[in-house]
Design a protein around this motif. Structure first.
Motif, PDB file in Angstrom:
ATOM      1  N   ALA A 161       0.961  -0.870   0.008  1.00  0.00           N
ATOM      2  CA  ALA A 161       0.211   0.188  -0.246  1.00  0.00           C
ATOM      3  C   ALA A 161       1.379   1.488  -0.353  1.00  0.00           C
ATOM      4  O   ALA A 161       0.535   2.590  -0.864  1.00  0.00           O
ATOM      5  CB  ALA A 161      -0.954   0.340   1.405  1.00  0.00           C
ATOM      6  N   GLY A 162       2.227   1.204   0.604  1.00  0.00           N
ATOM      7  CA  GLY A 162       3.139   2.366   0.662  1.00  0.00           C
ATOM      8  C   GLY A 162       3.418   2.906  -0.439  1.00  0.00           C
ATOM      9  O   GLY A 162       3.676   4.316  -0.695  1.00  0.00           O
ATOM     10  N   GLY A 163       4.181   1.795  -1.449  1.00  0.00           N
ATOM     11  CA  GLY A 163       4.142   1.708  -2.270  1.00  0.00           C
ATOM     12  C   GLY A 163       3.302   2.907  -3.864  1.00  0.00           C
ATOM     13  O   GLY A 163       3.108   3.839  -4.456  1.00  0.00           O
ATOM     14  N   LEU A 164       1.965   2.707  -3.282  1.00  0.00           N
ATOM     15  CA  LEU A 164       0.880   2.913  -4.214  1.00  0.00           C
ATOM     16  C   LEU A 164       0.927   4.117  -3.609  1.00  0.00           C
ATOM     17  O   LEU A 164      -0.152   4.946  -4.735  1.00  0.00           O
ATOM     18  CB  LEU A 164      -0.189   1.829  -3.496  1.00  0.00           C
ATOM     19  N   HIS A 227      -6.798   1.227   0.306  1.00  0.00           N
ATOM     20  CA  HIS A 227      -6.372   0.756  -1.814  1.00  0.00           C
ATOM     21  C   HIS A 227      -7.250   1.199  -1.494  1.00  0.00           C
ATOM     22  O   HIS A 227      -8.055   2.862  -3.248  1.00  0.00           O
ATOM     23  CB  HIS A 227      -6.750  -0.534  -1.552  1.00  0.00           C
ATOM     24  N   ALA A 228      -8.782   0.888  -1.058  1.00  0.00           N
ATOM     25  CA  ALA A 228     -10.390   1.653  -1.763  1.00  0.00           C
ATOM     26  C   ALA A 228     -10.394   3.547  -1.393  1.00  0.00           C
ATOM     27  O   ALA A 228     -10.613   3.749  -2.308  1.00  0.00           O
ATOM     28  CB  ALA A 228     -11.221   1.352  -0.531  1.00  0.00           C
ATOM     29  N   TRP A 229      -9.644   3.784  -0.108  1.00  0.00           N
ATOM     30  CA  TRP A 229      -9.518   5.470   0.101  1.00  0.00           C
ATOM     31  C   TRP A 229      -8.509   5.253  -0.865  1.00  0.00           C
ATOM     32  O   TRP A 229      -9.023   7.434  -1.720  1.00  0.00           O
ATOM     33  CB  TRP A 229      -8.937   5.542   1.278  1.00  0.00           C
ATOM     34  N   LEU A 230      -8.175   5.025  -1.958  1.00  0.00           N
ATOM     35  CA  LEU A 230      -6.954   6.236  -2.683  1.00  0.00           C
ATOM     36  C   LEU A 230      -7.660   6.054  -3.910  1.00  0.00           C
ATOM     37  O   LEU A 230      -7.372   7.318  -4.776  1.00  0.00           O
ATOM     38  CB  LEU A 230      -5.724   5.000  -2.722  1.00  0.00           C
ATOM     39  N   ALA A 231      -8.047   5.269  -3.887  1.00  0.00           N
ATOM     40  CA  ALA A 231      -9.795   5.318  -5.072  1.00  0.00           C
ATOM     41  C   ALA A 231     -10.267   6.194  -5.384  1.00  0.00           C
ATOM     42  O   ALA A 231     -10.193   6.974  -5.932  1.00  0.00           O
ATOM     43  CB  ALA A 231     -10.072   4.160  -5.862  1.00  0.00           C
ATOM     44  N   LYS A 232     -11.279   6.573  -4.113  1.00  0.00           N
ATOM     45  CA  LYS A 232     -11.818   7.209  -3.441  1.00  0.00           C
ATOM     46  C   LYS A 232     -11.146   9.451  -3.712  1.00  0.00           C
ATOM     47  O   LYS A 232     -11.538   9.686  -4.206  1.00  0.00           O
ATOM     48  CB  LYS A 232     -12.711   7.059  -2.910  1.00  0.00           C
ATOM     49  N   HIS A 233      -9.909   8.805  -2.919  1.00  0.00           N
ATOM     50  CA  HIS A 233      -9.037  10.271  -3.069  1.00  0.00           C
ATOM     51  C   HIS A 233      -9.033  10.556  -4.226  1.00  0.00           C
ATOM     52  O   HIS A 233      -8.966  12.187  -4.805  1.00  0.00           O
ATOM     53  CB  HIS A 233      -7.974   9.853  -2.327  1.00  0.00           C
ATOM     54  N   LEU A 234      -8.616   9.877  -5.716  1.00  0.00           N
ATOM     55  CA  LEU A 234      -7.648   9.911  -6.734  1.00  0.00           C
ATOM     56  C   LEU A 234      -9.244  10.338  -7.509  1.00  0.00           C
ATOM     57  O   LEU A 234      -9.742  11.858  -8.294  1.00  0.00           O
ATOM     58  CB  LEU A 234      -7.124   8.642  -7.526  1.00  0.00           C
ATOM     59  N   TYR A 235     -10.244  10.004  -7.579  1.00  0.00           N
ATOM     60  CA  TYR A 235     -11.581  10.018  -8.418  1.00  0.00           C
ATOM     61  C   TYR A 235     -11.971  11.858  -8.026  1.00  0.00           C
ATOM     62  O   TYR A 235     -12.601  11.900  -8.535  1.00  0.00           O
ATOM     63  CB  TYR A 235     -12.503   9.067  -7.769  1.00  0.00           C
ATOM     64  N   ALA A 236     -12.033  12.278  -6.475  1.00  0.00           N
ATOM     65  CA  ALA A 236     -12.792  13.108  -5.454  1.00  0.00           C
ATOM     66  C   ALA A 236     -11.284  14.614  -5.941  1.00  0.00           C
ATOM     67  O   ALA A 236     -11.712  15.514  -6.374  1.00  0.00           O
ATOM     68  CB  ALA A 236     -12.997  12.967  -4.577  1.00  0.00           C
ATOM     69  N   HIS A 237     -10.071  14.131  -6.312  1.00  0.00           N
ATOM     70  CA  HIS A 237      -9.179  15.223  -7.319  1.00  0.00           C
ATOM     71  C   HIS A 237      -8.628  14.944  -8.680  1.00  0.00           C
ATOM     72  O   HIS A 237      -7.330  15.957  -8.293  1.00  0.00           O
ATOM     73  CB  HIS A 237      -7.891  15.132  -5.783  1.00  0.00           C
ATOM     74  N   ALA A 238      -9.362  14.193  -8.752  1.00  0.00           N
ATOM     75  CA  ALA A 238      -8.879  14.770 -10.196  1.00  0.00           C
ATOM     76  C   ALA A 238      -9.104  15.877 -10.586  1.00  0.00           C
ATOM     77  O   ALA A 238     -10.515  16.710 -10.702  1.00  0.00           O
ATOM     78  CB  ALA A 238      -9.775  13.563 -11.231  1.00  0.00           C
TER      79      ALA A 238
END
Length: 312
Positions: A161-164, A227-238
């Motif tokens: 997760a850290g690398g991602l 993983h789920a938090w990062l996906a939602k964070h990327l979606y919200a801040h694109a």
């Protein structure tokens, strides 16, 4: 399955990906040229070599008294085929352009292919078929402190997760779009970290002092949450994230959705493998004729010592 609104309650449905739009993060579709194959061959050749070596070793093990599972061989070949498809020019041509295709590639390299490779039990195959000196070295390595630290589910989850997080929340992702060396290095990290995590959580190979099921479940749940938090964070801040990527906002949101739901599927498969192994260890599945009592499984150290005695 989480509802689609989890990525944004008021977000409109994403449009279909534009396969004709070029993007720096993904090679343009079409017939791959000589330059594309020249770039991919240094990656494809080791994958082919791993497939051939495993097949030779599996054939040798199958001829022995204990045999070798064809399902494990099929799992290894599936993992190798997934790796080859993810890095080959024909595979690139089939993926959507832009960040969406790049995210599919990352999921294959970091989650789906590693799980298939881990379930093939390559370390067990090595301990059965390698020459005696190599078996002894492998047994000593498995008992050393480094595999114990790196193979702990919490350590493996942190590396995975850290690398991602590092790639997606820093300018590192944008740098991979212009540097082939860095691009391949990130892919290698995805593969290595994904393999280590799958092996620590649900690997059938012997592991030194492997923690119990509760610790492995906790590590899997924690990694899935990140993983789920990062996906939602990327979606919200694109399109502000990843920094410097310069991709279209709609494309980045599609990539975040692929990451969210594709990660769900990979984690579900990993959880299935974990609980299936636990189920077998608890003796709730009928053991094959002549097999030892599965309700009292030997410790990892016992199995390694037995393997060492067998090769002396």
């Amino acid at each position: 399955m989480r509802p689609a609104t989890a990525l944004g309650p008021d977000a409109p449905l994403p449009a279909l990906p534009d396969l004709s739009a070029p993007a720096a993060a993904h090679p343009p579709s079409g017939h791959p040229g000589a330059a594309a194959w020249a770039t991919a061959l240094p990656v494809l050749l080791p994958v082919l070599a791993c497939a051939v070596v495993y097949l030779v070793a599996a054939r040798r093990a199958a001829a022995g008294p204990r045999g070798w599972s064809r399902l494990r061989t099929a799992s290894w070949l599936t993992g190798c085929a997934a790796l080859a498809a993810a890095v080959s020019p024909p595979g690139h041509a089939l993926l959507p352009a832009g960040a969406t295709g790049h995210m599919v590639q990352h999921l294959v390299l970091g989650m789906f292919a590693p799980l298939a490779l881990v379930l093939a039990a390559p370390v067990t195959l090595l301990l059965r078929t390698a020459p005696v000196p190599y078996r002894r070295r492998a047994a000593r390595l498995l008992r050393s402190p480094l595999p114990h630290v790196l193979g702990h589910p919490v350590t493996a989850a942190a590396l995975n997760a850290g690398g991602l997080l590092l790639v997606m929340l820093t300018p590192l992702y944008a740098a991979t779009l212009t540097s082939p060396v860095l691009h391949h290095a990130v892919h290698l990290h995805y593969l290595a970290a994904g393999y280590l995590f799958a092996w620590a959580v649900a690997g059938p190979d012997p592991a030194p002092r492997r923690p119990g099921t509760a610790v492995r479940v906790a590590a899997l749940v924690g990694a899935a949450a990140v993983h789920a938090w990062l996906a939602k964070h990327l979606y919200a801040h694109a399109p502000a994230l990843p920094p410097g990527a310069g991709a279209d906002a709609a494309d980045l949101r599609r990539a975040a959705q692929v990451m969210y739901y594709g990660g769900d599927l990979a984690e579900l498969l990993l959880a299935t493998a974990l609980f299936a192994a636990w189920y077998r260890r608890r003796g709730r599945l009928a053991p094959p004729a002549g097999a030892p009592d599965p309700s009292r499984p030997p410790r990892a150290g016992t199995r390694l010592r037995a393997a060492g005695r067998a090769v002396r």
